[in-house]
Scaffold this active site. Structure first.
Site, mmCIF file in Angstrom:
data_model
loop_
_atom_site.group_PDB
_atom_site.id
_atom_site.type_symbol
_atom_site.label_atom_id
_atom_site.label_comp_id
_atom_site.label_asym_id
_atom_site.label_seq_id
_atom_site.Cartn_x
_atom_site.Cartn_y
_atom_site.Cartn_z
ATOM 1 C CG ASN A 12 34.416 27.124 32.265
ATOM 2 O OD1 ASN A 12 35.354 26.623 31.630
ATOM 3 N ND2 ASN A 12 33.554 27.973 31.715
ATOM 4 C CD1 TRP A 13 39.649 25.557 36.296
ATOM 5 C CD2 TRP A 13 41.774 25.131 35.738
ATOM 6 N NE1 TRP A 13 40.315 25.214 37.443
ATOM 7 C CE2 TRP A 13 41.633 24.942 37.123
ATOM 8 C CE3 TRP A 13 43.026 24.912 35.169
ATOM 9 C CZ2 TRP A 13 42.688 24.555 37.948
ATOM 10 C CZ3 TRP A 13 44.081 24.512 35.983
ATOM 11 C CH2 TRP A 13 43.906 24.341 37.364
ATOM 12 C CE LYS A 14 34.863 31.244 31.827
ATOM 13 N NZ LYS A 14 34.233 32.556 31.763
ATOM 14 C CG HIS A 99 30.512 28.883 28.796
ATOM 15 N ND1 HIS A 99 30.873 30.137 28.361
ATOM 16 C CD2 HIS A 99 30.627 28.897 30.140
ATOM 17 C CE1 HIS A 99 31.204 30.872 29.427
ATOM 18 N NE2 HIS A 99 31.062 30.139 30.514
ATOM 19 C CD GLU A 101 33.596 32.649 28.184
ATOM 20 O OE1 GLU A 101 34.333 31.646 28.250
ATOM 21 O OE2 GLU A 101 33.427 33.431 29.152
ATOM 22 C CD GLU A 169 28.093 30.122 33.525
ATOM 23 O OE1 GLU A 169 28.857 30.047 34.491
ATOM 24 O OE2 GLU A 169 28.471 30.048 32.342
ATOM 25 N N GLY A 175 32.654 37.065 34.425
ATOM 26 C CA GLY A 175 33.958 37.724 34.399
ATOM 27 C C GLY A 175 33.904 39.225 34.639
ATOM 28 C CB SER A 215 30.900 37.656 39.062
ATOM 29 O OG SER A 215 31.382 38.229 37.860
ATOM 30 N N GLY A 236 34.129 30.423 37.075
ATOM 31 C CA GLY A 236 35.206 30.640 36.110
ATOM 32 C C GLY A 236 36.473 31.077 36.818
ATOM 33 N N GLY A 237 36.729 32.369 36.807
ATOM 34 C CA GLY A 237 37.982 32.937 37.322
ATOM 35 C C GLY A 237 38.385 32.416 38.693
HETATM 36 P P1 PGA Z 1 33.309 33.789 36.071
HETATM 37 O O1 PGA Z 1 32.877 32.813 34.862
HETATM 38 O O2 PGA Z 1 33.130 33.025 37.348
HETATM 39 O O3 PGA Z 1 34.736 34.135 35.789
HETATM 40 O O4 PGA Z 1 32.387 34.973 36.002
HETATM 41 C C1 PGA Z 1 31.815 31.909 34.995
HETATM 42 C C2 PGA Z 1 31.675 31.077 33.744
HETATM 43 O O5 PGA Z 1 31.831 31.590 32.630
HETATM 44 O O6 PGA Z 1 31.391 29.865 33.821
#
Ligand code: PGA
Length: 254
Positions: A12-14, A99, A101, A169, A175, A215, A236-237
């Site tokens: 997930n590149w956000k 998600h 967010e 999640e 993050g 994470s 994510g990251g």
């Molecule tokens: P993260 O994000 O791997 O940076 O913790 C995961 C996500 O929000 O899908």
């Protein structure tokens, strides 16, 4: 005993990535070994502006492309929104819905997420429905209650395993570099599996992929991806660098 579902490692590149980032996608696609291709599905969900370009670049490779959100309606007067049909038209095969967010910054409710999951199906996309508790909810001992309620509210009752993925999640793990213990992940994934049985029935229950997210990095991937009922990761990251993303996916070839 039914067979385990095929693992899915999703990035997930956000809100990250410009057109030159297609090189990262190419690096991921060219780094997938024959063994990994055999054992797991890989997915990259770039921002909507890059879906078309990424889908073109990924064609013929082991990497699939997805969106990060969609509107519930197929078209209409919804300035700034993107429909599931538009994502499919651009070459997406999956879409993340609900998600944390989106739930937090766009105040999306379970009912909204449910409508988006139905939109994904209408457009022929696989919906990745995200659930997970906040730190306060965990500290109050409400994890199972919160996750069950999110699942019951967000997952369409007649979904099949071919059109649904669930991602657990924990919001506090996203993050932050923090992850739940292996025991905690196992407990929540077992609960999700049981709830899916109630929502979808026994035929689909064991075939739906349940991803862990929050994470995930190469250093903890093997440990997390070996937990029972963890059928992959939502990253994510660490999905923004080809070596890290492939390092995570290589948990399935080690
Ligand atoms: P993260 O994000 O791997 O940076 O913790 C995961 C996500 O929000 O899908």
């Amino acid at each position: 005993m039914s067979e385990r579902p095929r693992p899915l490692v999703a990035g997930n590149w956000k809100m990250n990535g410009l057109r030159p980032s297609v090189d990262v996608l190419r690096g991921i696609a060219s780094g997938v070994s024959a063994e990994l291709r055999d054992r797991a599905d890989l997915l990259v969900c770039p921002p909507a502006t890059l879906v078309h370009e990424f889908a073109d670049a990924a064609r013929g490779s082991a990497v699939k492309i997805g969106g990060q959100d969609c509107h519930a309606k197929g078209a209409g007067a919804y300035t700034g929104d993107i429909s599931a049909e538009m994502l499919a038209d651009a070459g997406a095969q999956f879409v993340i819905v609900g998600h944390s967010e989106r739930r937090q910054y766009h105040h999306e409710s379970d009912a909204d997420v449910h409508a988006k999951a139905l939109a994904a199906r209408r457009a022929g996309l696989v919906a990745i429905v995200c659930v997970g508790e906040t730190r306060e909810e965990r500290e109050a001992g409400k994890v199972l209650e919160v996750v069950s309620a999110q699942l019951r509210g967000s997952v369409p009752k007649d979904s099949t395993a071919a059109e649904l993925v669930v991602a657990y999640e924990p919001v506090w793990a996203i993050g932050t570099g923090l992850t739940p213990t292996v025991g905690d992940v196992a407990e929540v994934h077992a609960l999700i599996r049981a709830e899916l049985g109630k929502i979808l029935g026994p035929a689909e229950q064991n075939q739906v992929r349940i991803l862990y997210g929050g994470s995930v990095k190469p250093a903890n991937a093997v440990e997390l991806l070996r937990v029972p009922d963890v059928d992959g990761a939502l990253v994510g990251g660490a999905s923004l660098a080809a070596a890290d993303f492939l390092g995570i996916a290589s948990a399935y070839t080690s």
